[in-house]
Design an enzyme around this catalytic site. Structure first.
Site, PDB file in Angstrom:
ATOM      1  N   HIS A 143      -9.332   0.830   4.906  1.00 29.02           N
ATOM      2  CA  HIS A 143      -8.039   1.042   5.573  1.00 29.02           C
ATOM      3  C   HIS A 143      -8.261   1.955   6.781  1.00 29.02           C
ATOM      4  O   HIS A 143      -9.085   2.866   6.744  1.00 29.02           O
ATOM      5  CB  HIS A 143      -7.044   1.664   4.593  1.00 29.02           C
ATOM      6  CG  HIS A 143      -5.647   1.695   5.125  1.00 29.02           C
ATOM      7  ND1 HIS A 143      -5.213   2.668   5.989  1.00 29.02           N
ATOM      8  CD2 HIS A 143      -4.604   0.847   4.945  1.00 29.02           C
ATOM      9  CE1 HIS A 143      -3.940   2.425   6.304  1.00 29.02           C
ATOM     10  NE2 HIS A 143      -3.549   1.326   5.676  1.00 29.02           N
ATOM     11  N   ASN A 175       0.862  -1.180   0.000  1.00 32.12           N
ATOM     12  CA  ASN A 175       0.000   0.000   0.000  1.00 32.12           C
ATOM     13  C   ASN A 175       0.903   1.236   0.000  1.00 32.12           C
ATOM     14  O   ASN A 175       1.546   1.525   1.004  1.00 32.12           O
ATOM     15  CB  ASN A 175      -0.887  -0.016   1.250  1.00 32.12           C
ATOM     16  CG  ASN A 175      -1.641   1.291   1.439  1.00 32.12           C
ATOM     17  OD1 ASN A 175      -1.833   2.052   0.489  1.00 32.12           O
ATOM     18  ND2 ASN A 175      -2.069   1.556   2.662  1.00 32.12           N
ATOM     19  N   GLU A 220      -6.676   4.377   7.881  1.00 33.56           N
ATOM     20  CA  GLU A 220      -6.510   5.818   7.614  1.00 33.56           C
ATOM     21  C   GLU A 220      -7.785   6.391   6.982  1.00 33.56           C
ATOM     22  O   GLU A 220      -8.144   7.545   7.215  1.00 33.56           O
ATOM     23  CB  GLU A 220      -5.272   6.052   6.722  1.00 33.56           C
ATOM     24  CG  GLU A 220      -3.996   5.849   7.536  1.00 33.56           C
ATOM     25  CD  GLU A 220      -2.777   5.414   6.739  1.00 33.56           C
ATOM     26  OE1 GLU A 220      -2.779   5.536   5.493  1.00 33.56           O
ATOM     27  OE2 GLU A 220      -1.811   4.946   7.371  1.00 33.56           O
ATOM     28  N   SER A 262       3.619  -2.139  10.158  1.00 37.06           N
ATOM     29  CA  SER A 262       5.084  -2.105  10.306  1.00 37.06           C
ATOM     30  C   SER A 262       5.763  -3.419   9.920  1.00 37.06           C
ATOM     31  O   SER A 262       6.705  -3.858  10.581  1.00 37.06           O
ATOM     32  CB  SER A 262       5.467  -1.673  11.721  1.00 37.06           C
ATOM     33  OG  SER A 262       4.988  -0.350  11.957  1.00 37.06           O
ATOM     34  N   GLY A 320       2.450   2.309  10.505  1.00 35.56           N
ATOM     35  CA  GLY A 320       3.332   3.460  10.333  1.00 35.56           C
ATOM     36  C   GLY A 320       4.014   3.886  11.621  1.00 35.56           C
ATOM     37  O   GLY A 320       4.594   4.971  11.687  1.00 35.56           O
ATOM     38  N   LYS A 349       0.017   4.272  -0.126  1.00 32.00           N
ATOM     39  CA  LYS A 349      -0.620   5.472   0.460  1.00 32.00           C
ATOM     40  C   LYS A 349      -0.503   6.632  -0.533  1.00 32.00           C
ATOM     41  O   LYS A 349      -0.601   6.407  -1.729  1.00 32.00           O
ATOM     42  CB  LYS A 349       0.005   5.797   1.813  1.00 32.00           C
ATOM     43  CG  LYS A 349       0.126   4.575   2.724  1.00 32.00           C
ATOM     44  CD  LYS A 349       0.559   4.935   4.115  1.00 32.00           C
ATOM     45  CE  LYS A 349       0.881   3.684   4.899  1.00 32.00           C
ATOM     46  NZ  LYS A 349       0.285   3.661   6.206  1.00 32.00           N
ATOM     47  N   GLU A 379      -5.182  -5.205  10.469  1.00 32.03           N
ATOM     48  CA  GLU A 379      -4.218  -4.123  10.623  1.00 32.03           C
ATOM     49  C   GLU A 379      -4.483  -3.376  11.936  1.00 32.03           C
ATOM     50  O   GLU A 379      -5.300  -2.446  11.960  1.00 32.03           O
ATOM     51  CB  GLU A 379      -4.335  -3.148   9.456  1.00 32.03           C
ATOM     52  CG  GLU A 379      -3.975  -3.763   8.125  1.00 32.03           C
ATOM     53  CD  GLU A 379      -3.311  -2.735   7.208  1.00 32.03           C
ATOM     54  OE1 GLU A 379      -2.225  -3.023   6.723  1.00 32.03           O
ATOM     55  OE2 GLU A 379      -3.863  -1.647   7.028  1.00 32.03           O
TER      56      GLU A 379
HETATM   57  C1  PEP Z   1      -0.589   0.128   5.746  1.00 30.88           C
HETATM   58  O1  PEP Z   1      -0.597   1.264   5.304  1.00 30.88           O
HETATM   59  O2  PEP Z   1      -1.489  -0.652   5.427  1.00 30.88           O
HETATM   60  C2  PEP Z   1       0.490  -0.295   6.639  1.00 30.88           C
HETATM   61  C3  PEP Z   1       0.433  -1.471   7.188  1.00 30.88           C
HETATM   62  O3  PEP Z   1       1.512   0.614   6.849  1.00 30.88           O
HETATM   63  P1  PEP Z   1       2.958   0.330   7.514  1.00 30.88           P
HETATM   64  O4  PEP Z   1       3.464  -0.967   6.921  1.00 30.88           O
HETATM   65  O5  PEP Z   1       3.798   1.495   7.105  1.00 30.88           O
HETATM   66  O6  PEP Z   1       2.746   0.224   8.979  1.00 30.88           O
END
Ligand code: PEP
Length: 244
Positions: free
Chosen positions: A90, A4, A92, A208, A168, A6, A162
C-alpha cells in the site's frame, strides 16, 4: 470489492460494523467482498463474518514465517486468525514505512507460500504524474516487484492500481485515467506472463472511491473491482459501493 480500514476500528467496532453491513451486503452476489481491518481486529472480523461470503484480509504480511522481525505479523499468524487475504505494498506503507518494490515481492511470495491471497498495490505520486512519468513508475513497480513471481504464483494475486494523489484526498482518478493506467499494467502482465494471464488478472482501482462514483468507475471494462479506504468504514456507504 475490498475495504481497507487502515488504522481504524477496535474489535467491538468491527463487530458492530458487520452487524449492520451483512444484511445490506447479502444482495451483492455478483462480487467477492474482502474487508481488511487492523491486525488486532482480524479475529473479531472473522467471527463476525462467519457464515457469510465476506472474506477478511490483513493490511500487510511479513516476508518470513517467523523470526527476529519485531513488529511484523507472518502469513501463518494471519491464517490462524482466519484471514484469507493481505494487502501488500500500500502506498502508505511505501511512503511512511520504507516499503520497496523488492520487499513487496518478498511479502507477496510469502503470502502465497502460506495460502494468503495477495492484493498488491501500485501507483504513482502526484509529482510523478505531473512530470509525465506515470507509466514509467507503473512499469518499474511491476518489473522490480511482481514480475518476479512464477506464472502459477501470479495467477493467485490481484493488483490494485492506487494513484497516491487520489488516496484519502477526495480526488478520484477519472474513469478514463484509471482505465489508462490499468491498460498499462495489463500490457506489462501480457509481456511477462502472456495473454491469458493478462485477461485473467483482476485489477482493482483505489483512490477516493465513494458510493456516487463506483458505478462510473466500474463501467470501465478495464476496472475489475475497487479498493476502498475511507468509504469502507461506514457499513451503509460500503454496502452501497458493493451493491453499485
Ligand atoms: C486506500 O486506503 O487504499 C484508499 C484507496 O483510500 P481512500 O479510499 O480513502 O482514498
Amino acid at each position: 470489492m475490498a475495504g481497507n480500514w487502515k488504522m481504524f476500528k477496535m474489535p467491538a467496532e468491527t463487530t458492530a460494523f458487520f452487524e449492520k453491513f451483512r444484511p445490506l451486503a447479502e444482495k451483492s452476489g455478483h462480487c467477492e467482498i474482502v474487508i481488511c481491518p487492523p491486525f488486532t481486529s482480524l479475529r473479531a472480523a472473522v467471527e463476525a463474518a462467519q457464515g457469510s461470503a465476506i472474506r477478511v484480509g490483513a493490511q500487510n504480511i511479513a516476508w518470513a514465517k517467523e523470526g527476529a522481525f519485531t513488529g511484523e505479523i507472518s502469513g501463518p499468524m494471519i491464517a490462524a486468525a482466519g484471514a484469507t487475504h493481505a494487502i501488500i505494498g500500500h502506498s502508505e506503507r511505501r511512503q511512511y514505512f520504507g516499503e520497496t518494490d523488492e520487499t513487496v515481492l518478498k511479502r507477496t511470495q510469502a503470502a502465497l507460500e502460506f495460502g494468503i491471497a495477495p492484493i498488491v498495490c501500485v501507483g504513482e505520486r502526484l509529482d510523478e504524474r505531473e512530470s509525465g512519468n506515470t507509466e514509467a513508475v507503473l512499469v518499474r513497480q511491476f518489473q522490480h516487484g511482481i514480475a518476479g513471481l512464477t506464472e502459477s504464483q501470479f495467477a493467485k494475486i490481484a493488483i490494485a492500481y492506487e494513484p497516491v494523489w487520489a488516496i484519502g484526498t477526495g480526488k478520484t482518478a477519472t474513469p478514463e485515467i484509471a482505465a489508462d493506467a490499468h491498460r498499462a499494467i495489463r500490457a506489462q502482465v501480457k509481456e511477462r506472463f502472456g495473454a491469458e494471464a493478462a485477461g485473467a488478472i483482476r485489477i482493482l482501482y483505489g483512490g477516493s472511491v465513494k458510493p456516487d462514483n463506483t458505478r462510473t468507475l466500474m463501467a470501465q471494462p478495464e476496472i475489475d473491482g475497487v479498493l476502498v479506504g475511507g468509504a469502507s468504514l461506514d457499513p451503509v456507504s460500503f454496502a452501497s459501493i458493493v451493491n453499485f
